[in-house]
Design a protein around this motif. Structure first.
Motif, mmCIF file in Angstrom:
data_model
loop_
_atom_site.group_PDB
_atom_site.id
_atom_site.type_symbol
_atom_site.label_atom_id
_atom_site.label_comp_id
_atom_site.label_asym_id
_atom_site.label_seq_id
_atom_site.Cartn_x
_atom_site.Cartn_y
_atom_site.Cartn_z
ATOM 1 N N LEU A 115 -0.610 7.933 8.258
ATOM 2 C CA LEU A 115 -0.022 6.487 7.578
ATOM 3 C C LEU A 115 0.770 7.351 6.216
ATOM 4 C CD1 LEU A 115 -4.022 5.476 6.861
ATOM 5 C CD2 LEU A 115 -2.109 3.961 8.034
ATOM 6 N N TRP A 150 -13.093 5.517 5.543
ATOM 7 C CA TRP A 150 -13.577 5.826 6.984
ATOM 8 C C TRP A 150 -15.390 6.538 7.045
ATOM 9 C CZ3 TRP A 150 -12.420 6.461 11.883
ATOM 10 C CH2 TRP A 150 -11.185 6.361 12.396
ATOM 11 N N TRP A 156 1.528 2.395 9.915
ATOM 12 C CA TRP A 156 1.578 1.976 8.751
ATOM 13 C C TRP A 156 0.181 0.613 9.968
ATOM 14 C CZ3 TRP A 156 0.504 -3.919 8.665
ATOM 15 C CH2 TRP A 156 -0.128 -3.753 7.178
ATOM 16 N N LEU A 157 -0.456 0.540 9.467
ATOM 17 C CA LEU A 157 -1.622 -1.286 10.220
ATOM 18 C C LEU A 157 -2.468 -1.735 9.021
ATOM 19 C CD1 LEU A 157 -2.665 -1.001 13.223
ATOM 20 C CD2 LEU A 157 -4.098 0.595 12.572
ATOM 21 N N ASP A 203 -3.409 7.733 1.052
ATOM 22 C CA ASP A 203 -4.650 7.830 0.172
ATOM 23 C C ASP A 203 -5.467 8.633 -0.323
ATOM 24 O OD1 ASP A 203 -4.062 6.848 -2.961
ATOM 25 O OD2 ASP A 203 -6.535 5.946 -2.126
ATOM 26 N N SER A 253 0.833 -1.357 -0.067
ATOM 27 C CA SER A 253 0.108 0.107 -0.256
ATOM 28 C C SER A 253 1.059 1.035 -0.175
ATOM 29 C CB SER A 253 -1.005 0.268 0.539
ATOM 30 O OG SER A 253 -0.293 -0.010 2.745
ATOM 31 N N LEU A 310 1.931 1.714 -3.593
ATOM 32 C CA LEU A 310 0.463 2.090 -4.054
ATOM 33 C C LEU A 310 0.031 4.138 -4.355
ATOM 34 C CD1 LEU A 310 -0.889 -1.411 -4.638
ATOM 35 C CD2 LEU A 310 -0.348 -0.139 -6.775
HETATM 36 C C1 LIG Z 1 -10.613 3.173 8.116
HETATM 37 C C2 LIG Z 1 -9.527 2.524 7.207
HETATM 38 C C3 LIG Z 1 -8.280 3.602 6.287
HETATM 39 C C4 LIG Z 1 -7.697 3.209 5.216
HETATM 40 N N1 LIG Z 1 -6.974 4.214 4.535
HETATM 41 C C5 LIG Z 1 -5.743 3.949 3.570
HETATM 42 C C6 LIG Z 1 -5.062 4.703 2.451
HETATM 43 O O1 LIG Z 1 -4.949 5.557 3.549
HETATM 44 N N2 LIG Z 1 -4.177 3.546 2.219
HETATM 45 C C7 LIG Z 1 -4.537 2.906 1.533
HETATM 46 O O2 LIG Z 1 -3.798 1.743 0.340
HETATM 47 N N3 LIG Z 1 -5.187 1.570 2.142
HETATM 48 C C8 LIG Z 1 -6.371 2.445 3.343
HETATM 49 N N4 LIG Z 1 -6.979 1.468 3.656
HETATM 50 C C9 LIG Z 1 -7.215 0.412 2.904
HETATM 51 C C10 LIG Z 1 -6.525 -0.961 3.827
HETATM 52 O O3 LIG Z 1 -6.683 -1.173 5.034
HETATM 53 C C11 LIG Z 1 -5.049 -0.931 3.090
HETATM 54 O O4 LIG Z 1 -5.019 -0.890 1.397
HETATM 55 C C12 LIG Z 1 -4.242 -2.589 3.637
HETATM 56 O O5 LIG Z 1 -4.639 -2.703 4.609
HETATM 57 C C13 LIG Z 1 -2.823 -2.048 2.936
HETATM 58 O O6 LIG Z 1 -1.867 -3.731 3.479
HETATM 59 P P1 LIG Z 1 -1.302 -4.257 2.190
HETATM 60 O O7 LIG Z 1 -0.321 -3.179 1.285
HETATM 61 O O8 LIG Z 1 -0.771 -5.651 2.490
HETATM 62 O O9 LIG Z 1 -2.741 -5.077 1.838
HETATM 63 P P2 LIG Z 1 -3.127 -6.018 0.722
HETATM 64 O O10 LIG Z 1 -4.450 -6.730 1.484
HETATM 65 O O11 LIG Z 1 -2.011 -6.817 -0.045
HETATM 66 O O12 LIG Z 1 -4.041 -5.746 -0.123
HETATM 67 C C14 LIG Z 1 -3.084 -5.225 -1.617
HETATM 68 C C15 LIG Z 1 -3.318 -4.288 -2.182
HETATM 69 O O13 LIG Z 1 -5.252 -3.297 -2.412
HETATM 70 C C16 LIG Z 1 -5.432 -2.262 -1.916
HETATM 71 N N5 LIG Z 1 -6.212 -2.414 -0.674
HETATM 72 C C17 LIG Z 1 -6.179 -3.469 0.051
HETATM 73 N N6 LIG Z 1 -8.252 -3.708 0.556
HETATM 74 C C18 LIG Z 1 -8.088 -1.975 0.247
HETATM 75 C C19 LIG Z 1 -9.216 -1.332 0.625
HETATM 76 N N7 LIG Z 1 -9.982 -1.530 2.061
HETATM 77 N N8 LIG Z 1 -9.593 -0.140 0.962
HETATM 78 C C20 LIG Z 1 -8.651 0.871 -0.582
HETATM 79 N N9 LIG Z 1 -7.746 -0.194 -1.359
HETATM 80 C C21 LIG Z 1 -7.760 -1.969 -0.802
HETATM 81 C C22 LIG Z 1 -4.374 -1.688 -1.654
HETATM 82 O O14 LIG Z 1 -3.610 -1.153 -2.307
HETATM 83 C C23 LIG Z 1 -3.077 -3.321 -0.700
HETATM 84 O O15 LIG Z 1 -2.032 -2.292 -1.241
HETATM 85 C C24 LIG Z 1 -7.768 1.937 4.959
HETATM 86 C C25 LIG Z 1 -9.065 0.924 5.752
HETATM 87 C C26 LIG Z 1 -9.613 1.541 6.756
HETATM 88 C C27 LIG Z 1 -10.223 0.583 6.887
#
Ligand SMILES: Cc1cc2nc3c(=O)[nH]c(=O)nc-3n(C[C@H](O)[C@H](O)[C@H](O)COP(=O)(O)OP(=O)(O)OC[C@H]3O[C@@H](n4cnc5c(N)ncnc54)[C@H](O)[C@@H]3O)c2cc1C
Length: 450
Positions: free
Chosen positions: A366, A378, A334-335, A370, A242, A245
C-alpha cells in the motif's frame, strides 16, 4: 552557534507542521532516515517506496525555497539521527510522536544516544486531537470506536497551523540531499502504476493539497461522497487522500478545516459528515495503536500461510471479486475500502490464514500504509486484540451488490472479461473460465464496518 535537527518521519510537509513552528536555532538541519530493515525484510515494496521518494523530493524543493534543505540517509533511524546530531553538534532534536511500537521505540532508543547537552523534543501533530485535548488519559480511552467518538465529540479538533515563510540556514559544511531512488531500489525506480486504476497518485505536499482542493472545490465530488464511497471504480468515488495523510504530506486538521470551509459555503450534508466520520475512524485507530503498543501486531511470528496465502497475494484465489482487488493492489499500490474489507475477510475467515500475514502484505504493497490504520483495521476484521468481535463479509453477496455488472472484475481479471456482464463474472473458478466450481461455503453475515 545553535543548531536544531528536525527528524522527519510520517510528517513530510511544511504547512501545519509543529516541527517547524516556534523559535528555531540559528541553523536548521532536516533529516529523514529510511529504515534499512524495511528494505532487507521487504516490508516496503516498489510502489510504496516510489511514492515516499516523490514525497521526499518534493519536500526538499519546498525546504530549499525557504533557505533550508533535506538530508536523507539509509540505516537504523535512531543510530543515524544520533550520529548526525553528534556530527552537527545539535543543541536539540525535534521529532513528531508517531503511533506504532517500532516508531515509539526508535525515539526511546535515540534518547540515551544523544549528548548530554542535546535536548530531545517529541511533539504531537498531524492528528485531529492532541493528548492534552483528551478528556481522560490515553490508557483509559474506551476500547471501541463508538465509545471513543462519544468521548470526544464535544472536544473541538485542532485547527491547522500556518506554513513557515523562511527557515534558518543549513549548518555550514553539513551534508545534504538524497540518493537517487535507483541506488536504493532499482525496482522502485522503474515501477509505474497501471493506468487501469484510473487515478495517478503523485507523492508530496503540493499534490496532496491539489487533490484536496480538487475533490472539494474542483470536481466537487465530495458532494456525492455518501452515495459513492463504497464504489470500486472511478477517481472520485472517494477522496483518495489516504496516501498523503499516511505520509503526513497532509494533516488531518488541514482536511477537517477544508471540510469546515466547504460546509460553511455549501452547507453540511450527509456526504461531508460521512467524510468527517472516516477521519474519526483514522483518529480512533491512531489512539488505539498508542494504547496497544506492541499488542497491535498480535504477538509472536504468524505460521506460514502456505499456497492459499500465496494465491491470495497473486490474485489467483479463484474468487473473481477477491482476485480483482488483489491485482488492483499490486498493480496500483492502492485499494478502495470496500475491496480492502472483502479481500481481508476472505483471507482470514474463508481461507483461514493468519491475519498478520495479510497485514504484512498490505504493509508492503500500500502506498498509503499507515501502521495504526492498517494493523488496526486487520485486527478489527479478524476480531483480534481489542476487537472482541470478528467482522466477516459474504464475498459473493458483496460482489453482486457492489459490482452488479462485474465491471470491476472484468477490469482487473481480463480472462473473465468475455463472460456476459452480471453474476457470471463473480462465480468461483479454477483459473480456467470454462471450469466453474460450486460456490464455496462462504460466510453469511455482514457486520457494520468503518
Ligand atoms: C484491511 C484494511 C487495511 C487498511 N489499511 C489502511 C492503511 O494502511 N492506511 C490507511 O490510510 N487506511 C487503511 N485502511 C482504511 C481505508 O480502507 C482507507 O483509508 C481508505 O480506503 C482510503 O481511501 P480514501 O482516501 O479514498 O478514503 P475516504 O473514504 O475518502 O476517507 C477519507 C480518509 O479517512 C480515513 N479513513 C477512511 N476509512 C478509514 C478506516 N477504515 N480506517 C482508518 N482511516 C480511514 C483515511 O485517512 C481516508 O483517506 C484499511 C482498511 C482495511 C479494511
Amino acid at each position: 552557534m545553535s543548531i536544531d535537527l528536525v527528524w522527519l518521519r510520517q510528517d513530510l510537509r511544511l504547512a501545519d507542521n509543529p516541527l517547524f513552528a516556534g523559535p528555531l536555532g540559528e541553523h536548521l538541519a532536516c533529516a529523514y532516515v529510511l529504515d534499512e530493515r524495511w528494505l532487507k525484510e521487504r516490508r516496503i515494496g516498489a510502489a510504496r517506496l516510489g511514492f515516499l521518494w516523490q514525497s521526499l523530493i518534493e519536500l526538499r524543493g519546498r525546504l530549499l525555497a525557504r533557505g533550508s534543505d533535506l538530508l536523507v540517509r539509509l540505516g537504523d533511524p535512531s543510530e543515524e539521527v544520533a550520529a548526525l546530531a553528534a556530527e552537527l553538534g545539535a543543541r536539540r532534536v525535534r521529532v513528531r510522536w508517531d503511533p506504532g511500537w517500532e516508531e515509539t521505540r526508535a525515539v526511546e532508543r535515540l534518547a540515551p544516544r544523544l549528548a548530554a547537552d542535546c535536548e530531545l523534543e517529541c511533539l504531537e501533530g498531524g492528528m485531529l486531537f492532541t493528548e492534552d485535548d483528551l478528556p481522560r488519559p490515553v490508557e483509559a480511552l474506551p476500547p471501541g470506536f463508538s465509545g471513543f467518538r462519544r468521548r470526544l465529540e464535544t472536544v473541538t479538533p485542532q485547527y491547522a497551523g500556518s506554513i513557515p515563510v523562511t527557515l534558518p540556514p543549513w549548518p555550514p559544511q553539513a551534508s545534504r540531499g538524497l540518493p537517487p531512488l535507483r541506488w536504493v531500489d532499482v525496482r522502485a525506480a522503474e515501477w509505474s502504476a497501471s493506468s487501469l486504476g484510473g487515478f495517478r497518485f503523485t507523492g508530496g505536499e503540493r499534490a496532496g493539497l491539489a487533490r484536496l482542493n480538487d475533490y472539494l472545490w474542483g470536481s466537487g465530488a465530495v458532494a456525492h461522497y455518501a452515495e459513492t464511497r463504497n464504489g470500486l471504480v472511478g477517481a472520485d468515488v472517494s477522496s483518495r487522500l489516504s496516501p498523503w495523510l499516511a505520509l503526513g504530506c497532509l494533516s488531518a486538521a488541514q482536511v477537517n478545516d477544508a471540510l469546515d470551509d466547504w460546509e460553511a459555503e455549501r452547507g453540511a450534508s450527509d456526504s461531508s459528515r460521512w467524510l468527517r466520520f472516516e477521519l474519526w475512524w483514522r483518529e480512533y485507530f491512531h489512539w488505539a495503536a498508542r494504547q496497544d503498543g506492541r499488542r497491535l501486531y498480535g504477538g509472536a511470528t504468524p505460521p506460514d500461510g502456505g499456497e492459499d496465502f500465496a494465491a491470495w497475494c497473486r490474485g489467483e484465489t479463484g474468487l473473481p471479486f477477491v482476485d480483482a482487488g488483489m491485482r488492483e493492489l499490486t498493480e496500483t499500490g492502492w485499494l478502495s475500502n470496500r475491496a480492502r474489507q472483502n479481500v481481508a475477510s476472505h483471507l482470514v475467515h474463508d481461507l483461514g490464514v493468519d491475519w498478520r500475514l495479510g497485514a504484512a502484505w498490505f504493509e508492503r504493497c500500500l502506498i498509503d500504509h499507515d501502521v495504526a490504520s492498517n494493523w488496526g483495521n486487520w485486527g478489527y476484521i479478524a476480531g483480534r486484540g481489542r476487537h472482541a468481535k470478528a467482522h466477516r463479509f459474504d464475498v459473493l453477496d458483496q460482489a453482486e451488490r457492489y459490482d452488479p455488472q462485474g465491471d470491476y472484475v472484468a477490469r482487473w481479471c481480463p480472462e473473465l472479461a468475455d463472460l456476459p456482464p452480471g453474476n457470471a463474472r463473480h462465480r468461483p473458478w479454477r483459473h480456467d473460465p470454462a471450469v466453474f466450481l460450486p460456490p464455496p461455503s462462504l460466510s453469511i453475515q455482514e457486520e457494520a464496518a468503518p
